[in-house]
Design a protein around this motif. Structure first.
Motif, mmCIF file in Angstrom:
data_model
loop_
_atom_site.group_PDB
_atom_site.id
_atom_site.type_symbol
_atom_site.label_atom_id
_atom_site.label_comp_id
_atom_site.label_asym_id
_atom_site.label_seq_id
_atom_site.Cartn_x
_atom_site.Cartn_y
_atom_site.Cartn_z
ATOM 1 N N ASP A 18 0.999 -1.023 0.052
ATOM 2 C CA ASP A 18 0.158 0.104 -0.027
ATOM 3 C C ASP A 18 0.808 1.311 0.025
ATOM 4 N N VAL A 19 1.476 1.639 -1.159
ATOM 5 C CA VAL A 19 2.259 2.579 -1.316
ATOM 6 C C VAL A 19 1.730 4.111 -0.876
ATOM 7 N N PRO A 20 0.424 4.344 -1.216
ATOM 8 C CA PRO A 20 -0.099 5.724 -0.695
ATOM 9 C C PRO A 20 -0.148 5.728 0.860
ATOM 10 N N ALA A 21 -0.383 4.668 1.523
ATOM 11 C CA ALA A 21 -0.736 4.591 3.019
ATOM 12 C C ALA A 21 0.887 4.587 3.527
ATOM 13 N N ALA A 22 1.731 4.083 3.041
ATOM 14 C CA ALA A 22 3.350 4.116 3.492
ATOM 15 C C ALA A 22 3.999 5.614 3.126
ATOM 16 N N ALA A 23 3.525 6.131 2.191
ATOM 17 C CA ALA A 23 3.988 7.393 1.903
ATOM 18 C C ALA A 23 3.411 8.484 2.892
ATOM 19 N N ALA A 24 2.074 8.358 3.309
ATOM 20 C CA ALA A 24 1.637 9.180 4.387
ATOM 21 C C ALA A 24 2.380 9.442 5.536
ATOM 22 N N GLN A 25 3.390 8.268 5.783
ATOM 23 C CA GLN A 25 3.786 8.364 7.065
ATOM 24 C C GLN A 25 5.319 9.048 6.992
ATOM 25 N N LEU A 26 5.576 9.267 5.872
ATOM 26 C CA LEU A 26 6.886 9.950 5.302
ATOM 27 C C LEU A 26 6.983 11.364 5.571
ATOM 28 N N ALA A 27 8.037 12.025 6.047
ATOM 29 C CA ALA A 27 8.277 13.530 6.245
ATOM 30 C C ALA A 27 8.625 13.760 4.451
ATOM 31 N N GLY A 28 8.347 15.143 4.476
ATOM 32 C CA GLY A 28 8.908 15.783 3.238
ATOM 33 C C GLY A 28 10.482 15.891 2.810
ATOM 34 N N THR A 29 11.033 15.570 3.963
ATOM 35 C CA THR A 29 12.352 15.409 3.776
ATOM 36 C C THR A 29 12.954 14.213 4.044
ATOM 37 N N PHE A 30 12.210 13.333 3.721
ATOM 38 C CA PHE A 30 12.563 11.683 3.883
ATOM 39 C C PHE A 30 13.862 11.414 3.122
ATOM 40 N N THR A 31 14.851 10.280 3.711
ATOM 41 C CA THR A 31 15.826 10.038 3.195
ATOM 42 C C THR A 31 16.091 8.666 3.493
ATOM 43 N N PHE A 32 16.207 7.729 2.732
ATOM 44 C CA PHE A 32 16.490 6.263 2.768
ATOM 45 C C PHE A 32 17.893 5.723 2.462
ATOM 46 N N GLN A 33 18.466 4.901 3.265
ATOM 47 C CA GLN A 33 19.846 4.385 3.076
ATOM 48 C C GLN A 33 20.093 3.015 3.387
ATOM 49 N N SER A 34 20.456 2.066 2.739
ATOM 50 C CA SER A 34 20.766 0.800 2.814
ATOM 51 C C SER A 34 22.118 0.418 2.211
ATOM 52 N N PRO A 35 22.801 -0.694 2.261
ATOM 53 C CA PRO A 35 24.018 -1.121 1.929
ATOM 54 C C PRO A 35 24.019 -1.238 0.226
ATOM 55 N N LEU A 36 22.796 -1.193 -0.333
ATOM 56 C CA LEU A 36 22.588 -1.186 -1.884
ATOM 57 C C LEU A 36 22.282 0.092 -2.584
ATOM 58 N N LEU A 37 21.567 0.887 -1.771
ATOM 59 C CA LEU A 37 21.092 2.459 -2.194
ATOM 60 C C LEU A 37 20.727 3.384 -1.288
ATOM 61 N N SER A 38 20.686 4.449 -1.767
ATOM 62 C CA SER A 38 20.250 5.758 -1.185
ATOM 63 C C SER A 38 19.204 6.444 -2.074
ATOM 64 N N SER A 39 18.183 7.022 -1.282
ATOM 65 C CA SER A 39 17.029 7.457 -2.139
ATOM 66 C C SER A 39 16.447 8.549 -1.350
ATOM 67 N N ASP A 40 15.602 9.503 -2.003
ATOM 68 C CA ASP A 40 14.793 10.058 -1.330
ATOM 69 C C ASP A 40 13.367 9.380 -1.324
ATOM 70 N N ALA A 41 12.253 10.115 -0.971
ATOM 71 C CA ALA A 41 10.791 9.362 -0.819
ATOM 72 C C ALA A 41 10.436 8.709 -2.212
ATOM 73 N N ASP A 42 10.624 9.669 -3.151
ATOM 74 C CA ASP A 42 10.040 9.144 -4.420
ATOM 75 C C ASP A 42 10.643 7.898 -4.944
ATOM 76 N N GLY A 43 12.105 8.182 -4.932
ATOM 77 C CA GLY A 43 13.102 6.697 -5.191
ATOM 78 C C GLY A 43 12.575 5.518 -4.473
ATOM 79 N N HIS A 44 12.586 5.832 -3.115
ATOM 80 C CA HIS A 44 12.065 4.553 -2.211
ATOM 81 C C HIS A 44 10.843 4.033 -2.407
ATOM 82 N N LEU A 45 10.073 4.925 -2.528
ATOM 83 C CA LEU A 45 8.519 4.362 -2.706
ATOM 84 C C LEU A 45 8.260 3.662 -4.185
#
Length: 119
Positions: A18-45
């Motif tokens: 449920d991407v819209p429900a997941a997105a609703a929990q993210l801040a506008g300045t969201f960042t994601f980092q893992s051992p394989l990639l880094s992204s903002d909210a759009d890339g992560h979702l």
């Protein structure tokens, strides 16, 4: 919502696809980092659907919650040669939204899978 409610809502929505429900929990300045990639909210979702195609189940091991952070430890069961991936996920929240996620796991078994996918 409390930190626990926000993180659980995100975790549930993400693994339910449920991407819209997941997105609703993210801040506008969201960042994601893992051992394989880094992204903002759009890339992560945008990557969630592809990730969920290989997930066959999630088994929670531990949940730790603070005022503005949380850590989940769980096994992700996949239909890939990587098999089951033990994962730790750290969440940082601001104003009730998830501002950052850091995913921690041993990516060794994923490198050949990722290389084959880019060919």
């Amino acid at each position: 919502m409390t930190t626990r409610e926000t993180v659980q809502a995100y975790h549930r929505a993400r693994f339910d696809g449920d991407v819209p429900a997941a997105a609703a929990q993210l801040a506008g300045t969201f960042t994601f980092q893992s051992p394989l990639l880094s992204s903002d909210a759009d890339g992560h979702l945008a990557g969630l659907a592809g990730f969920l195609q290989v997930v066959s189940g999630v088994e929670m091991i531990s949940e730790l919650y603070g005022e503005s952070e949380a850590t989940l430890v769980y096994d992700v069961h996949t239909a890939t040669p990587a098999g089951t991936q033990r994962t730790a996920e750290h969440f940082r929240l601001r104003d009730g939204r998830i501002e950052a996620i850091t995913l921690i796991f041993d990516a060794t078994r994923w490198h050949p899978i990722m290389a084959a996918a880019t060919r």
